[in-house]
Design a protein around this motif. Structure first.
Motif, PDB file in Angstrom:
ATOM      1  N   TYR A  61       0.838  -1.196   0.000  1.00  0.00           N
ATOM      2  CA  TYR A  61       0.000   0.000   0.000  1.00  0.00           C
ATOM      3  C   TYR A  61       0.869   1.241   0.000  1.00  0.00           C
ATOM      4  CZ  TYR A  61      -3.264   3.648   1.177  1.00  0.00           C
ATOM      5  OH  TYR A  61      -3.999   4.809   1.138  1.00  0.00           O
ATOM      6  N   HIS A  62       0.561   2.150  -0.931  1.00  0.00           N
ATOM      7  CA  HIS A  62       1.257   3.438  -0.995  1.00  0.00           C
ATOM      8  C   HIS A  62       0.195   4.511  -1.209  1.00  0.00           C
ATOM      9  CE1 HIS A  62       4.184   6.541  -1.997  1.00  0.00           C
ATOM     10  NE2 HIS A  62       3.436   6.820  -3.053  1.00  0.00           N
ATOM     11  N   GLY A  63       0.003   5.324  -0.216  1.00  0.00           N
ATOM     12  CA  GLY A  63      -1.012   6.363  -0.324  1.00  0.00           C
ATOM     13  C   GLY A  63      -1.305   6.962   1.037  1.00  0.00           C
ATOM     14  N   PRO A  64      -2.255   7.881   1.081  1.00  0.00           N
ATOM     15  CA  PRO A  64      -2.621   8.513   2.359  1.00  0.00           C
ATOM     16  C   PRO A  64      -3.124   7.472   3.359  1.00  0.00           C
ATOM     17  CG  PRO A  64      -3.551   9.713   0.496  1.00  0.00           C
ATOM     18  CD  PRO A  64      -3.008   8.432  -0.055  1.00  0.00           C
ATOM     19  N   ILE A  65      -2.788   7.665   4.621  1.00  0.00           N
ATOM     20  CA  ILE A  65      -3.202   6.727   5.664  1.00  0.00           C
ATOM     21  C   ILE A  65      -4.593   7.128   6.141  1.00  0.00           C
ATOM     22  CG2 ILE A  65      -2.575   5.653   7.857  1.00  0.00           C
ATOM     23  CD1 ILE A  65      -0.652   5.122   5.553  1.00  0.00           C
ATOM     24  N   THR A  66      -5.581   6.788   5.334  1.00  0.00           N
ATOM     25  CA  THR A  66      -6.971   7.035   5.688  1.00  0.00           C
ATOM     26  C   THR A  66      -7.785   5.786   5.375  1.00  0.00           C
ATOM     27  OG1 THR A  66      -7.681   7.869   3.525  1.00  0.00           O
ATOM     28  CG2 THR A  66      -6.694   9.470   5.041  1.00  0.00           C
ATOM     29  N   GLU A  67      -8.896   5.649   6.052  1.00  0.00           N
ATOM     30  CA  GLU A  67      -9.746   4.476   5.841  1.00  0.00           C
ATOM     31  C   GLU A  67     -10.247   4.399   4.408  1.00  0.00           C
ATOM     32  OE1 GLU A  67     -12.839   4.576   8.736  1.00  0.00           O
ATOM     33  OE2 GLU A  67     -11.460   4.674  10.451  1.00  0.00           O
ATOM     34  N   ASP A  68     -10.721   5.514   3.874  1.00  0.00           N
ATOM     35  CA  ASP A  68     -11.286   5.531   2.522  1.00  0.00           C
ATOM     36  C   ASP A  68     -10.236   5.204   1.464  1.00  0.00           C
ATOM     37  OD1 ASP A  68     -13.764   6.146   3.506  1.00  0.00           O
ATOM     38  OD2 ASP A  68     -13.584   8.310   3.159  1.00  0.00           O
ATOM     39  N   ASP A  69      -9.036   5.754   1.614  1.00  0.00           N
ATOM     40  CA  ASP A  69      -7.995   5.516   0.615  1.00  0.00           C
ATOM     41  C   ASP A  69      -7.536   4.066   0.608  1.00  0.00           C
ATOM     42  OD1 ASP A  69      -7.371   8.085  -0.757  1.00  0.00           O
ATOM     43  OD2 ASP A  69      -7.040   8.781   1.277  1.00  0.00           O
ATOM     44  N   ILE A  70      -7.399   3.477   1.784  1.00  0.00           N
ATOM     45  CA  ILE A  70      -6.993   2.069   1.856  1.00  0.00           C
ATOM     46  C   ILE A  70      -8.067   1.178   1.245  1.00  0.00           C
ATOM     47  CG2 ILE A  70      -6.500   0.151   3.420  1.00  0.00           C
ATOM     48  CD1 ILE A  70      -5.234   2.224   5.330  1.00  0.00           C
ATOM     49  N   MET A  71      -9.321   1.423   1.609  1.00  0.00           N
ATOM     50  CA  MET A  71     -10.427   0.648   1.048  1.00  0.00           C
ATOM     51  C   MET A  71     -10.485   0.787  -0.465  1.00  0.00           C
ATOM     52  SD  MET A  71     -12.302  -1.108   3.249  1.00  0.00           S
ATOM     53  CE  MET A  71     -13.756  -1.302   2.230  1.00  0.00           C
ATOM     54  N   HIS A  72     -10.321   2.007  -0.960  1.00  0.00           N
ATOM     55  CA  HIS A  72     -10.404   2.256  -2.404  1.00  0.00           C
ATOM     56  C   HIS A  72      -9.260   1.569  -3.149  1.00  0.00           C
ATOM     57  CE1 HIS A  72     -11.152   4.361  -6.172  1.00  0.00           C
ATOM     58  NE2 HIS A  72      -9.872   4.665  -6.198  1.00  0.00           N
ATOM     59  N   THR A  73      -8.038   1.718  -2.646  1.00  0.00           N
ATOM     60  CA  THR A  73      -6.872   1.136  -3.336  1.00  0.00           C
ATOM     61  C   THR A  73      -6.962  -0.376  -3.407  1.00  0.00           C
ATOM     62  OG1 THR A  73      -5.437   2.974  -2.665  1.00  0.00           O
ATOM     63  CG2 THR A  73      -4.360   0.915  -3.303  1.00  0.00           C
ATOM     64  N   PHE A  74      -7.270  -1.004  -2.293  1.00  0.00           N
ATOM     65  CA  PHE A  74      -7.354  -2.465  -2.288  1.00  0.00           C
ATOM     66  C   PHE A  74      -8.564  -2.954  -3.093  1.00  0.00           C
ATOM     67  CE2 PHE A  74      -4.824  -3.023   1.937  1.00  0.00           C
ATOM     68  CZ  PHE A  74      -3.664  -2.697   1.253  1.00  0.00           C
ATOM     69  N   GLY A  75      -9.649  -2.221  -3.019  1.00  0.00           N
ATOM     70  CA  GLY A  75     -10.831  -2.613  -3.777  1.00  0.00           C
ATOM     71  C   GLY A  75     -10.637  -2.509  -5.272  1.00  0.00           C
ATOM     72  N   GLU A  76      -9.846  -1.520  -5.711  1.00  0.00           N
ATOM     73  CA  GLU A  76      -9.599  -1.302  -7.132  1.00  0.00           C
ATOM     74  C   GLU A  76      -8.519  -2.215  -7.698  1.00  0.00           C
ATOM     75  OE1 GLU A  76     -10.797   1.231  -9.526  1.00  0.00           O
ATOM     76  OE2 GLU A  76     -12.478   0.970  -8.143  1.00  0.00           O
ATOM     77  N   ASN A  77      -7.815  -2.922  -6.844  1.00  0.00           N
ATOM     78  CA  ASN A  77      -6.676  -3.729  -7.300  1.00  0.00           C
ATOM     79  C   ASN A  77      -6.734  -5.143  -6.741  1.00  0.00           C
ATOM     80  OD1 ASN A  77      -4.890  -1.555  -8.709  1.00  0.00           O
ATOM     81  ND2 ASN A  77      -5.450  -0.632  -6.761  1.00  0.00           N
ATOM     82  N   ARG A  78      -7.869  -5.776  -6.933  1.00  0.00           N
ATOM     83  CA  ARG A  78      -8.032  -7.151  -6.464  1.00  0.00           C
ATOM     84  C   ARG A  78      -7.238  -8.126  -7.325  1.00  0.00           C
ATOM     85  NH1 ARG A  78     -14.403  -7.505  -4.665  1.00  0.00           N
ATOM     86  NH2 ARG A  78     -14.604  -5.339  -4.006  1.00  0.00           N
ATOM     87  N   ASP A  79      -6.932  -7.723  -8.541  1.00  0.00           N
ATOM     88  CA  ASP A  79      -6.123  -8.534  -9.445  1.00  0.00           C
ATOM     89  C   ASP A  79      -4.784  -7.846  -9.679  1.00  0.00           C
ATOM     90  OD1 ASP A  79      -8.145 -10.513  -9.932  1.00  0.00           O
ATOM     91  OD2 ASP A  79      -9.169  -9.021 -11.178  1.00  0.00           O
ATOM     92  N   PRO A  80      -3.759  -8.591 -10.104  1.00  0.00           N
ATOM     93  CA  PRO A  80      -2.451  -7.978 -10.382  1.00  0.00           C
ATOM     94  C   PRO A  80      -2.552  -6.843 -11.406  1.00  0.00           C
ATOM     95  CG  PRO A  80      -2.278 -10.363 -10.355  1.00  0.00           C
ATOM     96  CD  PRO A  80      -3.742 -10.050 -10.274  1.00  0.00           C
ATOM     97  N   VAL A  81      -1.785  -5.807 -11.186  1.00  0.00           N
ATOM     98  CA  VAL A  81      -1.799  -4.637 -12.058  1.00  0.00           C
ATOM     99  C   VAL A  81      -0.694  -4.719 -13.105  1.00  0.00           C
ATOM    100  CG1 VAL A  81      -1.751  -2.109 -12.094  1.00  0.00           C
ATOM    101  CG2 VAL A  81      -2.629  -3.304 -10.089  1.00  0.00           C
ATOM    102  N   VAL A  82       0.449  -5.224 -12.703  1.00  0.00           N
ATOM    103  CA  VAL A  82       1.638  -5.233 -13.572  1.00  0.00           C
ATOM    104  C   VAL A  82       1.468  -6.263 -14.692  1.00  0.00           C
ATOM    105  CG1 VAL A  82       4.127  -5.685 -13.643  1.00  0.00           C
ATOM    106  CG2 VAL A  82       3.120  -4.461 -11.695  1.00  0.00           C
TER     107      VAL A  82
END
Length: 304
Positions: free
Chosen positions: A106-127
């Motif tokens: 995880y790389h981003g602001p330490i907030t509940e919404d940002d963590i939820m959004h980042t992990f939710g948007e990247n359930r599959d590999p990105v690279v």
């Protein structure tokens, strides 16, 4: 009667209060067992006497039920783990999302919404995984055509640093996926020809490809922040662009390899000249002898 409003008020406060449950603690052996299985796992790497670690842990406690519900993930924490350096060069605190073993730091602001959004948007590999067979087709590097910019990580199986950058590179991909494509290629196996084409001789190496040119990432700072800043036009200011080499044919590769060998070993040039001279003289001698023999045979026929 006056007690009734007070009781109601206190009851409403108690009902509206949410209690966060502590995150399950695991040791390294338990963590290895979890992340090598089929489950999705979110692991917090933390340590003692770390204020930022405590802050992140509190936030994760507040959203762990939502993460379990939306991602079907197991939430754990590992205190003073020896494994943290594998996923985050900056060490604790580190929050890593293992999608059936594939890590995303995880790389981003330490907030509940940002963590939820980042992990939710990247359930599959990105690279994206590239090879010699699909590199030019997907990137269109030489033409700079319609597939946009690419940020490519050249790795090899014997590179320890490379193995510790997979989670970081996924973080870069997650942060930049709406802007460009983040990919990787094994330069020692399926990307040998591509590595040779771009003169990549070591691992790791990173190339930013844009509009028929590419930029080498020459920093030794392997954090998501540094990679992301480089990709966000910093490369245009601090790195000299190079023209993307054209695709070469097998014959060109053969000739280039031999020319390079001669340039790297000048003595071979002298040997080559001598060899050519000997071959030429041998050919002339054979031609002379054959001609002389033919003349003798012709003279014998006339004599008969």
């Amino acid at each position: 009667m006056k007690l009734i409003p007070l009781v109601i008020f206190i009851s409403s406060l108690l009902i509206g209060t949410t209690y966060s449950v502590e995150i399950e603690a695991v040791d390294d052996s338990d963590l290895v067992h979890l992340i090598t299985g089929e489950d999705n796992v979110i692991a917090l790497f933390t340590k003692s006497n770390c204020e930022s670690c405590d802050e992140l842990e509190t936030i994760l406690e507040n959203i762990q039920d939502d993460l379990k519900d939306h991602l079907s993930a197991i939430i754990v924490k590992s205190m003073n783990s020896h494994m943290v350096g594998i996923y985050n060069p900056s060490k604790e605190p580190a929050l890593v999302y293992f999608r059936r073993g594939l890590p995303l730091l995880y790389h981003g602001p330490i907030t509940e919404d940002d963590i939820m959004h980042t992990f939710g948007e990247n359930r599959d590999p990105v690279v994206k995984e590239l090879s010699d067979n699909n590199f030019e087709h997907l990137t269109q590097a030489a033409t700079g055509a319609t597939t946009g910019d690419w940020f490519v990580f050249f790795y090899s199986n014997d590179c320890v640093i490379c193995q510790r950058l997979y989670a970081v590179w996924e973080a870069v991909g997650a942060a930049l996926k709406r802007r460009l494509t983040v990919a990787r290629i094994n330069r020692s196996e399926y990307g040998i020809a591509t590595a040779k084409r771009f003169n990549v001789r070591e691992s790791p190496e990173f190339l930013y490809i844009r509009q028929g040119k590419y930029y080498r990432y020459r920093l030794k700072d392997y954090t998501p922040k540094s990679f992301i800043e480089f990709a966000q036009n910093i490369h245009l200011q601090k790195t000299k662009p190079e023209a993307v080499p054209p695709l070469s044919s097998p014959m060109n590769d053969f000739l280039n390899d031999n020319v390079k060998t001669i340039l790297d070993h000048p003595q071979l040039y002298s040997y080559g000249i001598v060899g050519i001279a000997v071959a030429g003289l041998t050919a002339l001698l054979c031609k002379f002898l054959c001609s002389k023999k033919a003349t003798k045979n012709a003279e014998k026929k006339k004599a008969k």
